[in-house]
Design a protein around this motif. Structure first.
Motif, PDB file in Angstrom:
ATOM      1  N   VAL A 209    -149.753  17.354 -13.756  1.00  0.00           N
ATOM      2  CA  VAL A 209    -150.310  17.329 -12.402  1.00  0.00           C
ATOM      3  C   VAL A 209    -149.339  17.978 -11.422  1.00  0.00           C
ATOM      4  O   VAL A 209    -149.751  18.766 -10.560  1.00  0.00           O
ATOM      5  CB  VAL A 209    -150.643  15.878 -11.972  1.00  0.00           C
ATOM      6  CG1 VAL A 209    -150.931  15.787 -10.493  1.00  0.00           C
ATOM      7  CG2 VAL A 209    -151.824  15.372 -12.772  1.00  0.00           C
ATOM      8  N   ALA A 210    -148.052  17.683 -11.551  1.00  0.00           N
ATOM      9  CA  ALA A 210    -147.055  18.287 -10.667  1.00  0.00           C
ATOM     10  C   ALA A 210    -147.035  19.805 -10.825  1.00  0.00           C
ATOM     11  O   ALA A 210    -146.923  20.540  -9.831  1.00  0.00           O
ATOM     12  CB  ALA A 210    -145.676  17.702 -10.949  1.00  0.00           C
ATOM     13  N   ALA A 211    -147.152  20.289 -12.059  1.00  0.00           N
ATOM     14  CA  ALA A 211    -147.162  21.735 -12.293  1.00  0.00           C
ATOM     15  C   ALA A 211    -148.404  22.379 -11.673  1.00  0.00           C
ATOM     16  O   ALA A 211    -148.312  23.438 -11.038  1.00  0.00           O
ATOM     17  CB  ALA A 211    -147.110  22.024 -13.789  1.00  0.00           C
ATOM     18  N   VAL A 212    -149.552  21.754 -11.838  1.00  0.00           N
ATOM     19  CA  VAL A 212    -150.792  22.297 -11.276  1.00  0.00           C
ATOM     20  C   VAL A 212    -150.714  22.331  -9.752  1.00  0.00           C
ATOM     21  O   VAL A 212    -151.103  23.321  -9.118  1.00  0.00           O
ATOM     22  CB  VAL A 212    -152.013  21.487 -11.756  1.00  0.00           C
ATOM     23  CG1 VAL A 212    -153.258  21.838 -10.977  1.00  0.00           C
ATOM     24  CG2 VAL A 212    -152.225  21.701 -13.249  1.00  0.00           C
ATOM     25  N   VAL A 213    -150.198  21.277  -9.156  1.00  0.00           N
ATOM     26  CA  VAL A 213    -150.061  21.239  -7.697  1.00  0.00           C
ATOM     27  C   VAL A 213    -149.095  22.322  -7.228  1.00  0.00           C
ATOM     28  O   VAL A 213    -149.350  23.003  -6.228  1.00  0.00           O
ATOM     29  CB  VAL A 213    -149.597  19.842  -7.228  1.00  0.00           C
ATOM     30  CG1 VAL A 213    -149.159  19.853  -5.780  1.00  0.00           C
ATOM     31  CG2 VAL A 213    -150.708  18.836  -7.440  1.00  0.00           C
ATOM     32  N   GLY A 214    -148.002  22.512  -7.942  1.00  0.00           N
ATOM     33  CA  GLY A 214    -147.047  23.557  -7.577  1.00  0.00           C
ATOM     34  C   GLY A 214    -147.654  24.946  -7.648  1.00  0.00           C
ATOM     35  O   GLY A 214    -147.466  25.764  -6.741  1.00  0.00           O
ATOM     36  N   ILE A 215    -148.384  25.217  -8.711  1.00  0.00           N
ATOM     37  CA  ILE A 215    -149.022  26.530  -8.867  1.00  0.00           C
ATOM     38  C   ILE A 215    -150.088  26.736  -7.794  1.00  0.00           C
ATOM     39  O   ILE A 215    -150.166  27.804  -7.180  1.00  0.00           O
ATOM     40  CB  ILE A 215    -149.616  26.668 -10.287  1.00  0.00           C
ATOM     41  CG1 ILE A 215    -148.476  26.751 -11.301  1.00  0.00           C
ATOM     42  CG2 ILE A 215    -150.514  27.882 -10.386  1.00  0.00           C
ATOM     43  CD1 ILE A 215    -148.922  26.631 -12.739  1.00  0.00           C
ATOM     44  N   ALA A 216    -150.893  25.709  -7.548  1.00  0.00           N
ATOM     45  CA  ALA A 216    -151.942  25.821  -6.533  1.00  0.00           C
ATOM     46  C   ALA A 216    -151.330  26.033  -5.147  1.00  0.00           C
ATOM     47  O   ALA A 216    -151.835  26.841  -4.360  1.00  0.00           O
ATOM     48  CB  ALA A 216    -152.816  24.577  -6.537  1.00  0.00           C
ATOM     49  N   SER A 217    -150.252  25.348  -4.847  1.00  0.00           N
ATOM     50  CA  SER A 217    -149.632  25.518  -3.529  1.00  0.00           C
ATOM     51  C   SER A 217    -149.037  26.914  -3.375  1.00  0.00           C
ATOM     52  O   SER A 217    -149.008  27.461  -2.282  1.00  0.00           O
ATOM     53  CB  SER A 217    -148.565  24.451  -3.295  1.00  0.00           C
ATOM     54  OG  SER A 217    -147.477  24.634  -4.177  1.00  0.00           O
ATOM     55  N   TYR A 218    -148.584  27.496  -4.490  1.00  0.00           N
ATOM     56  CA  TYR A 218    -148.068  28.872  -4.426  1.00  0.00           C
ATOM     57  C   TYR A 218    -149.202  29.851  -4.114  1.00  0.00           C
ATOM     58  O   TYR A 218    -149.083  30.707  -3.251  1.00  0.00           O
ATOM     59  CB  TYR A 218    -147.394  29.248  -5.742  1.00  0.00           C
ATOM     60  CG  TYR A 218    -147.009  30.708  -5.816  1.00  0.00           C
ATOM     61  CD1 TYR A 218    -145.914  31.194  -5.127  1.00  0.00           C
ATOM     62  CD2 TYR A 218    -147.767  31.612  -6.552  1.00  0.00           C
ATOM     63  CE1 TYR A 218    -145.568  32.523  -5.174  1.00  0.00           C
ATOM     64  CE2 TYR A 218    -147.434  32.948  -6.617  1.00  0.00           C
ATOM     65  CZ  TYR A 218    -146.332  33.404  -5.918  1.00  0.00           C
ATOM     66  OH  TYR A 218    -145.991  34.730  -5.964  1.00  0.00           O
ATOM     67  N   PHE A 219    -150.326  29.713  -4.825  1.00  0.00           N
ATOM     68  CA  PHE A 219    -151.421  30.652  -4.648  1.00  0.00           C
ATOM     69  C   PHE A 219    -152.182  30.453  -3.345  1.00  0.00           C
ATOM     70  O   PHE A 219    -152.726  31.391  -2.796  1.00  0.00           O
ATOM     71  CB  PHE A 219    -152.391  30.583  -5.826  1.00  0.00           C
ATOM     72  CG  PHE A 219    -151.876  31.256  -7.060  1.00  0.00           C
ATOM     73  CD1 PHE A 219    -151.618  32.611  -7.071  1.00  0.00           C
ATOM     74  CD2 PHE A 219    -151.638  30.536  -8.206  1.00  0.00           C
ATOM     75  CE1 PHE A 219    -151.141  33.241  -8.205  1.00  0.00           C
ATOM     76  CE2 PHE A 219    -151.157  31.152  -9.347  1.00  0.00           C
ATOM     77  CZ  PHE A 219    -150.916  32.506  -9.345  1.00  0.00           C
ATOM     78  N   PHE A 220    -152.265  29.226  -2.878  1.00  0.00           N
ATOM     79  CA  PHE A 220    -153.013  28.945  -1.654  1.00  0.00           C
ATOM     80  C   PHE A 220    -152.094  28.622  -0.486  1.00  0.00           C
ATOM     81  O   PHE A 220    -152.451  27.833   0.381  1.00  0.00           O
ATOM     82  CB  PHE A 220    -153.995  27.796  -1.888  1.00  0.00           C
ATOM     83  CG  PHE A 220    -155.076  28.149  -2.871  1.00  0.00           C
ATOM     84  CD1 PHE A 220    -156.088  29.004  -2.511  1.00  0.00           C
ATOM     85  CD2 PHE A 220    -155.062  27.633  -4.148  1.00  0.00           C
ATOM     86  CE1 PHE A 220    -157.083  29.341  -3.410  1.00  0.00           C
ATOM     87  CE2 PHE A 220    -156.050  27.962  -5.058  1.00  0.00           C
ATOM     88  CZ  PHE A 220    -157.065  28.818  -4.690  1.00  0.00           C
ATOM     89  N   SER A 221    -150.928  29.234  -0.463  1.00  0.00           N
ATOM     90  CA  SER A 221    -149.981  28.961   0.612  1.00  0.00           C
ATOM     91  C   SER A 221    -150.468  29.576   1.919  1.00  0.00           C
ATOM     92  O   SER A 221    -151.381  30.387   1.957  1.00  0.00           O
ATOM     93  CB  SER A 221    -148.605  29.520   0.251  1.00  0.00           C
ATOM     94  OG  SER A 221    -148.662  30.929   0.187  1.00  0.00           O
ATOM     95  N   ALA A 222    -149.827  29.196   3.008  1.00  0.00           N
ATOM     96  CA  ALA A 222    -150.207  29.708   4.328  1.00  0.00           C
ATOM     97  C   ALA A 222    -149.876  31.189   4.462  1.00  0.00           C
ATOM     98  O   ALA A 222    -150.445  31.888   5.294  1.00  0.00           O
ATOM     99  CB  ALA A 222    -149.496  28.908   5.411  1.00  0.00           C
ATOM    100  N   ASP A 223    -148.964  31.674   3.633  1.00  0.00           N
ATOM    101  CA  ASP A 223    -148.590  33.088   3.666  1.00  0.00           C
ATOM    102  C   ASP A 223    -149.690  33.903   2.996  1.00  0.00           C
ATOM    103  O   ASP A 223    -149.892  33.822   1.798  1.00  0.00           O
ATOM    104  CB  ASP A 223    -147.258  33.278   2.929  1.00  0.00           C
ATOM    105  CG  ASP A 223    -146.827  34.730   2.870  1.00  0.00           C
ATOM    106  OD1 ASP A 223    -147.324  35.524   3.682  1.00  0.00           O
ATOM    107  OD2 ASP A 223    -145.996  35.060   2.017  1.00  0.00           O
ATOM    108  N   ASN A 224    -150.413  34.692   3.760  1.00  0.00           N
ATOM    109  CA  ASN A 224    -151.542  35.455   3.219  1.00  0.00           C
ATOM    110  C   ASN A 224    -151.144  36.845   2.731  1.00  0.00           C
ATOM    111  O   ASN A 224    -151.975  37.721   2.647  1.00  0.00           O
ATOM    112  CB  ASN A 224    -152.641  35.589   4.281  1.00  0.00           C
ATOM    113  CG  ASN A 224    -153.396  34.303   4.472  1.00  0.00           C
ATOM    114  OD1 ASN A 224    -153.467  33.489   3.573  1.00  0.00           O
ATOM    115  ND2 ASN A 224    -153.954  34.128   5.645  1.00  0.00           N
TER     116      ASN A 224
END
Length: 69
Positions: free
Chosen positions: A33-48
């Motif tokens: 779960v921690a890995a999935v959250v980390g990957i998702a936060s990287y891809f959906f970060s505020a930096d577009n």
């Protein structure tokens, strides 16, 4: 044949092993779960400027521009 004392001893050992496995699997699930959250936060970060968020932003802008034209 097994006498009652040996049988109870075996049952207690099996219960301990099962409990250890249960704890280990919970830790593994937490790591996944921690890995999935980390990957998702990287891809959906505020930096577009990178990743999926840029692609989504570009596509939505394109659709909005076509609607407004």
């Amino acid at each position: 044949m097994l006498d009652q004392a040996k049988l109870k001893n075996i049952q207690a050992e099996m219960a301990q092993k099962k409990q250890k496995q249960k704890g280990a699997s919970m830790i593994e699930y937490a790591l996944v779960v921690a890995a999935v959250v980390g990957i998702a936060s990287y891809f959906f970060s505020a930096d577009n400027s990178t990743g999926i968020s840029k692609a989504l932003n570009d596509k939505m802008t394109s659709v909005a521009n076509k609607i407004n034209s």
